[in-house]
Scaffold this active site. Sequence first.
Site, PDB file in Angstrom:
ATOM      1  N   GLU A  76      -6.080  -6.737   5.897  1.00 23.81           N
ATOM      2  CA  GLU A  76      -6.418  -5.878   4.937  1.00 23.81           C
ATOM      3  C   GLU A  76      -7.499  -5.918   3.486  1.00 23.81           C
ATOM      4  O   GLU A  76      -8.347  -4.639   3.677  1.00 23.81           O
ATOM      5  CB  GLU A  76      -4.992  -5.018   4.282  1.00 23.81           C
ATOM      6  CG  GLU A  76      -5.016  -3.161   4.046  1.00 23.81           C
ATOM      7  CD  GLU A  76      -6.130  -3.039   3.507  1.00 23.81           C
ATOM      8  OE1 GLU A  76      -6.513  -1.762   2.987  1.00 23.81           O
ATOM      9  OE2 GLU A  76      -5.624  -3.504   2.009  1.00 23.81           O
TER      10      GLU A  76
ATOM     11  N   CYS B 226       1.185  -1.208  -0.020  1.00 25.38           N
ATOM     12  CA  CYS B 226       0.195  -0.290   0.012  1.00 25.38           C
ATOM     13  C   CYS B 226       0.863   1.577   0.188  1.00 25.38           C
ATOM     14  O   CYS B 226       1.519   1.338   0.701  1.00 25.38           O
ATOM     15  CB  CYS B 226      -0.530   0.228   1.434  1.00 25.38           C
ATOM     16  SG  CYS B 226      -1.751   1.566   1.806  1.00 25.38           S
TER      17      CYS B 226
ATOM     18  N   CYS C  27      -4.413   7.000  -1.553  1.00 19.04           N
ATOM     19  CA  CYS C  27      -5.509   7.250  -1.892  1.00 19.04           C
ATOM     20  C   CYS C  27      -6.619   7.792  -1.415  1.00 19.04           C
ATOM     21  O   CYS C  27      -8.016   8.192  -1.291  1.00 19.04           O
ATOM     22  CB  CYS C  27      -6.142   5.781  -2.207  1.00 19.04           C
ATOM     23  SG  CYS C  27      -4.456   4.703  -3.172  1.00 19.04           S
TER      24      CYS C  27
ATOM     25  N   TYR D  36      -9.803  -0.829  -5.177  1.00 22.98           N
ATOM     26  CA  TYR D  36      -9.559  -1.998  -5.071  1.00 22.98           C
ATOM     27  C   TYR D  36      -9.010  -3.329  -5.689  1.00 22.98           C
ATOM     28  O   TYR D  36      -8.144  -3.718  -5.746  1.00 22.98           O
ATOM     29  CB  TYR D  36      -9.719  -2.956  -3.707  1.00 22.98           C
ATOM     30  CG  TYR D  36      -9.866  -2.482  -2.146  1.00 22.98           C
ATOM     31  CD1 TYR D  36      -9.478  -0.584  -2.468  1.00 22.98           C
ATOM     32  CD2 TYR D  36      -9.262  -3.499  -1.590  1.00 22.98           C
ATOM     33  CE1 TYR D  36      -9.316  -0.550  -0.833  1.00 22.98           C
ATOM     34  CE2 TYR D  36      -9.150  -2.392   0.154  1.00 22.98           C
ATOM     35  CZ  TYR D  36      -8.979  -1.436   0.269  1.00 22.98           C
ATOM     36  OH  TYR D  36      -8.482  -0.917   0.761  1.00 22.98           O
TER      37      TYR D  36
ATOM     38  N   CYS E 226      -5.665  -1.232  -6.881  1.00 21.06           N
ATOM     39  CA  CYS E 226      -3.789  -1.460  -6.005  1.00 21.06           C
ATOM     40  C   CYS E 226      -3.683  -2.802  -5.444  1.00 21.06           C
ATOM     41  O   CYS E 226      -2.776  -2.851  -5.916  1.00 21.06           O
ATOM     42  CB  CYS E 226      -3.767  -0.633  -4.613  1.00 21.06           C
ATOM     43  SG  CYS E 226      -5.322  -1.531  -3.871  1.00 21.06           S
TER      44      CYS E 226
HETATM   45 FE1  SF4 Z   1      -3.593   1.566  -0.042  1.00 28.75          FE
HETATM   46 FE2  SF4 Z   1      -5.051   0.098  -1.798  1.00 28.75          FE
HETATM   47 FE3  SF4 Z   1      -5.535   2.006   0.008  1.00 28.75          FE
HETATM   48 FE4  SF4 Z   1      -4.546   3.012  -1.504  1.00 28.75          FE
HETATM   49  S1  SF4 Z   1      -6.383   1.730  -2.134  1.00 28.75           S
HETATM   50  S2  SF4 Z   1      -4.796   3.799  -0.171  1.00 28.75           S
HETATM   51  S3  SF4 Z   1      -2.872   1.477  -2.355  1.00 28.75           S
HETATM   52  S4  SF4 Z   1      -5.356   0.311  -0.157  1.00 28.75           S
HETATM   53 FE    FE Z   2      -7.003   0.589   2.318  1.00 33.98          FE
END
Ligand code: SF4
Ligand code: FE
Length: 483
Positions: A444, A100, A104, A297, A300
Amino acid sequence: MSLKDGNAYRESLRILKLNVYAYGQKIDNVVDNPLFIPHINAAALTYDLANDPMTEDLVTAISHLTGKKISRFTHIHQSTEDLVKKVKMLRMIANRTGSCFQRCVGFDALNATYTVTYEMDQELGTIYHQRLRQFLESVQNNDLMVCGAMTDPKGDRGLRPSQQKDPDMYVRIIEKNDQGIIIRGAKAHMTGIVNSHEMLIMPTTAMAEDDKAYAVSCAIPTDAPGVLHIFGRQSNDERRLEGEIDQGNFNYGIVGGEALTILNDVFVPWERVFMCEEYQFAGLLVERFASYHRQNYGGCKGGVSDVIIGATVAMAEYSGVGKASHVRDKICEMVHLTETLYSGSIACSAEGKPTPSGAYFVDPMLANAVKLNVTRFIYEICRLSHDIAGGLIATLPSEKDLRHPEIGKYVEKYFKGVDSFPTEDRIRMARLIENMTGGTALVESMHGAGSPQAQRVMILRQANLQRKKVLAQKLAGIKTDKG
Ligand code: SF4
Ligand code: FE
């Protein structure tokens, strides 16, 4: 200069006077502390990629406020193309970090607050949108990292904010005066907050009139007086204090680096307040933010899954099973699941629509479907990776044993796979898989951007089951409920 690079971002963090605790100790300098360095590296990469000619098309945008080139992470979506580019950007960055990169959440908070303040002002005659635009302009001009701060501790989940035994379980306004407001409470699971410049507070749930003290949105510097951050633990985080190999992804770590952020009577001047007791709009703000964040989601996690697939292919080769048909089938399944996630994120972006503010919003049904898929598919992708990689990802000796002058030779000898690949490569890849598919990363995927039940509620609310029933009744020759 509106675009920072990674080092300028790191330097900008040094100026902050953050009140951070980790492992029961006060941390004076997060920038050079090994516990925080991987998270900071991941966020710093978002700054470097904005300055890279190969990636700047995705990672930058033109501000609709100033006409200047800015980081996309501070941009307000002006088209479906912007929404699609966001998803492509997230996959591209996750391909490089395997974890991550945190930025975002604030991106989504800015867009959600931008759209909702506009509608609030239209209906109630308030002036929140203009304030938000001023804050946004300063975020864009200074290329700030903003932490989106939504999730409250929530106490007894069966009770509304105003019904809690402890009134601090949701962030609330405890005082209003000529200069601004004073807020108290906490925000939990705050991704990237200890390496952000600002936090954008939002309510975490829909509210009734009794809860109006809890209907608050505002911007606070992460080092404002009264703010305290308690950093969370992650699987195997103490390995950051050791060598490189046992960490797996030693450059970028596991997920985002979360903290519990306590707000002990924090003063917020009016120009940074974007909702103050307008409880009727709390639910809309939550839904907007949640949908924007769930859009991400398949981008990422799709990008992270690409790396897990690559690591699994490499492990199969190192072990001599790369060409086995059952391994190829399982790799194909992992690719299929990854591309399915990505398709959903692209689809909810392509189907986006303008809001009254002019900013574009994703298709909320499709965005929620993506995130609900993530809560399942990532587990399956990781399960298949474990299946192929083998039990050594859970039983490997440490890097210190590998390097040991007496016993290192045994680790080297007995963890050897195919002769042409060094044992150390096989160990490194196994550690990467352990890191990327273990406890913290999986949880997560389940709870980031909201728990699966939150997605089910939004999916059912938009599903129009009555219409679907009438479709079936017509085809079955039954007199429909609509006559
Ligand atoms: Fe992290 Fe993915 Fe959330 Fe962006 S969308 S803050 S990379 S978990
Ligand atoms: Fe997240």
